[in-house]
Design an enzyme around this catalytic site. Structure first.
Site, PDB file in Angstrom:
ATOM      1  N   SER A   7      -1.669  48.181  16.658  1.00 34.95           N
ATOM      2  CA  SER A   7      -1.517  49.187  17.716  1.00 34.95           C
ATOM      3  C   SER A   7      -1.384  50.562  17.081  1.00 34.95           C
ATOM      4  CB  SER A   7      -0.277  48.894  18.554  1.00 34.95           C
ATOM      5  OG  SER A   7       0.033  50.038  19.327  1.00 34.95           O
ATOM      6  N   HIS A  32      -6.021  48.334  18.655  1.00 32.22           N
ATOM      7  CA  HIS A  32      -5.365  48.185  19.958  1.00 32.22           C
ATOM      8  C   HIS A  32      -4.845  49.558  20.385  1.00 32.22           C
ATOM      9  CE1 HIS A  32      -3.193  45.944  23.091  1.00 32.22           C
ATOM     10  NE2 HIS A  32      -2.177  46.772  22.868  1.00 32.22           N
ATOM     11  N   ASP A  34      -2.933  51.792  23.135  1.00 33.58           N
ATOM     12  CA  ASP A  34      -1.958  51.674  24.224  1.00 33.58           C
ATOM     13  C   ASP A  34      -1.895  52.952  25.048  1.00 33.58           C
ATOM     14  OD1 ASP A  34      -0.722  49.048  23.929  1.00 33.58           O
ATOM     15  OD2 ASP A  34      -0.069  49.774  21.966  1.00 33.58           O
ATOM     16  N   MET A  36      -0.390  54.876  28.241  1.00 36.80           N
ATOM     17  CA  MET A  36       0.796  54.838  29.124  1.00 36.80           C
ATOM     18  C   MET A  36       0.844  56.101  29.982  1.00 36.80           C
ATOM     19  SD  MET A  36       3.621  53.641  26.365  1.00 36.80           S
ATOM     20  CE  MET A  36       3.348  52.267  25.256  1.00 36.80           C
ATOM     21  N   HIS A  65      -5.537  48.999  26.185  1.00 37.04           N
ATOM     22  CA  HIS A  65      -4.512  48.371  27.020  1.00 37.04           C
ATOM     23  C   HIS A  65      -3.975  49.440  27.967  1.00 37.04           C
ATOM     24  CE1 HIS A  65      -0.204  46.389  26.983  1.00 37.04           C
ATOM     25  NE2 HIS A  65      -0.766  46.370  28.184  1.00 37.04           N
ATOM     26  N   MET A  67      -1.606  50.722  30.547  1.00 35.27           N
ATOM     27  CA  MET A  67      -0.310  50.540  31.214  1.00 35.27           C
ATOM     28  C   MET A  67      -0.173  51.693  32.209  1.00 35.27           C
ATOM     29  SD  MET A  67       1.782  49.432  27.824  1.00 35.27           S
ATOM     30  CE  MET A  67       0.489  50.022  26.758  1.00 35.27           C
ATOM     31  N   MET A 136       2.495  39.983  27.502  1.00 32.15           N
ATOM     32  CA  MET A 136       3.486  40.914  26.958  1.00 32.15           C
ATOM     33  C   MET A 136       4.708  40.134  26.500  1.00 32.15           C
ATOM     34  SD  MET A 136       2.024  43.813  27.057  1.00 32.15           S
ATOM     35  CE  MET A 136       3.415  44.626  26.261  1.00 32.15           C
ATOM     36  N   GLY A 141       5.989  49.748  27.320  1.00 29.32           N
ATOM     37  CA  GLY A 141       6.420  51.140  27.370  1.00 29.32           C
ATOM     38  C   GLY A 141       6.780  51.698  26.012  1.00 29.32           C
ATOM     39  N   GLY A 143       6.993  50.766  21.584  1.00 27.25           N
ATOM     40  CA  GLY A 143       6.802  49.886  20.446  1.00 27.25           C
ATOM     41  C   GLY A 143       8.145  49.604  19.796  1.00 27.25           C
ATOM     42  N   GLY A 144       8.145  48.725  18.826  1.00 32.47           N
ATOM     43  CA  GLY A 144       9.341  48.482  18.031  1.00 32.47           C
ATOM     44  C   GLY A 144      10.429  47.682  18.722  1.00 32.47           C
ATOM     45  N   ASP A 174       1.356  40.669  22.687  1.00 29.29           N
ATOM     46  CA  ASP A 174       1.626  42.086  22.460  1.00 29.29           C
ATOM     47  C   ASP A 174       3.111  42.398  22.586  1.00 29.29           C
ATOM     48  OD1 ASP A 174       1.475  44.781  22.182  1.00 29.29           O
ATOM     49  OD2 ASP A 174       0.292  45.148  23.991  1.00 29.29           O
ATOM     50  N   GLY A 176       6.550  43.071  19.543  1.00 27.67           N
ATOM     51  CA  GLY A 176       7.526  42.411  18.681  1.00 27.67           C
ATOM     52  C   GLY A 176       6.952  41.372  17.739  1.00 27.67           C
ATOM     53  N   GLY A 196       2.305  46.727  16.037  1.00 30.66           N
ATOM     54  CA  GLY A 196       2.499  48.155  15.818  1.00 30.66           C
ATOM     55  C   GLY A 196       3.413  48.373  14.647  1.00 30.66           C
TER      56      GLY A 196
END
Ligand code: DX5
Ligand code: ZN
Length: 220
Positions: A7, A32, A34, A36, A65, A67, A136, A141, A143-144, A174, A176, A196
């Site tokens: 990501s 990937h 993301d 948002m 992706h 969102m 998911m 919303g 990462g990490g 997607d 963790g 990510g």
């Protein structure tokens, strides 16, 4: 071996070209991306303009992706920016089938993303029409975040649904994903791992990608 989709949310946007080059030279399969909107998710990232720049750096698959609410308003813009895959959230699309048809009519592969609380059974009537499901494993919303363990059971259920329905959809996980939990995820039935933090915060991103790629092989 799973496909690896780093990501870009964690890339260094002041050195985006350098980070894209690193991914190009690595074992990564997809980029990937993301997107948002600050409405469907409580964060804002980037839109088609940035995807367009990233597209210019790579021949690898650009996996977008979304969102966002009302993705139908932007699908064409992402096509024009060079997206290969577009996934929309089931929770954001009251007319999901129409969204999928729109993505496919523009010549892209279509995916459906589902939040941690959404049951796999919600996919039953759409699974044959799509090329991928993004399961998911964190609330979208940011990462990490930490991998939600119940996702493993959802992957098994989804694998069963895909087999029974004759769908060819890929299972993409997607949120963790780490070098440590990747094997369990792949052994449960995942085809694609998004990562990510595990890539961009690692001291050796290329090595981490290699380890993720080799994950499914360690446990029988
Ligand atoms: C979460 C995004 C993910 C995420 C991945 O909303 O869709 O792609 O940023 O990052 P990690 O791997 O750090 O959870
Ligand atoms: Zn994502």
């Amino acid at each position: 071996m799973p496909l690896i989709a780093p990501s870009l949310l964690f890339a260094d946007f002041l050195h985006l070209e350098r980070d894209c080059k690193m991914l190009n030279e690595s074992d990564a399969d997809w980029f990937h991306l993301d997107v948002m909107d600050g409405r469907f998710v409580p964060n804002i990232s980037f839109g088609p303009m940035v995807v367009d720049f990233i597209r210019k750096t790579t021949k690898k698959v650009c996996d977008v992706h979304l969102m966002i609410v009302e993705p139908e308003k932007y699908t064409e813009a992402f096509k024009n920016a060079g997206a290969d895959h577009v996934s929309v959230h089931i929770e954001a699309c009251p007319h999901l089938h129409r969204n999928i048809q729109q993505i496919k009519s523009l010549g892209m592969k279509a995916g459906v993303a589902i939040n941690p609380h959404t049951p796999i059974s919600e996919l039953k009537e759409i699974i044959r029409d799509i090329e991928q499901v993004i399961v998911m494993s964190v609330n979208p919303g940011f990462g990490g975040q930490k991998f939600i363990p119940h996702t493993i059971e959802k992957i098994r259920q989804l694998r069963k649904l895909i087999t029974e329905s004759g769908s060819k959809a890929l299972i993409e996980i997607d949120g963790g994903v780490t070098v440590d939990n990747a094997s369990e995820i792949v052994n449960a039935g995942a085809d694609v791992l998004v990562a990510g933090n595990a890539v961009f915060k690692s001291s050796d991103p290329e090595e981490s990608i290699k380890k993720l790629k080799q994950s499914g092989q360690s446990v029988a």
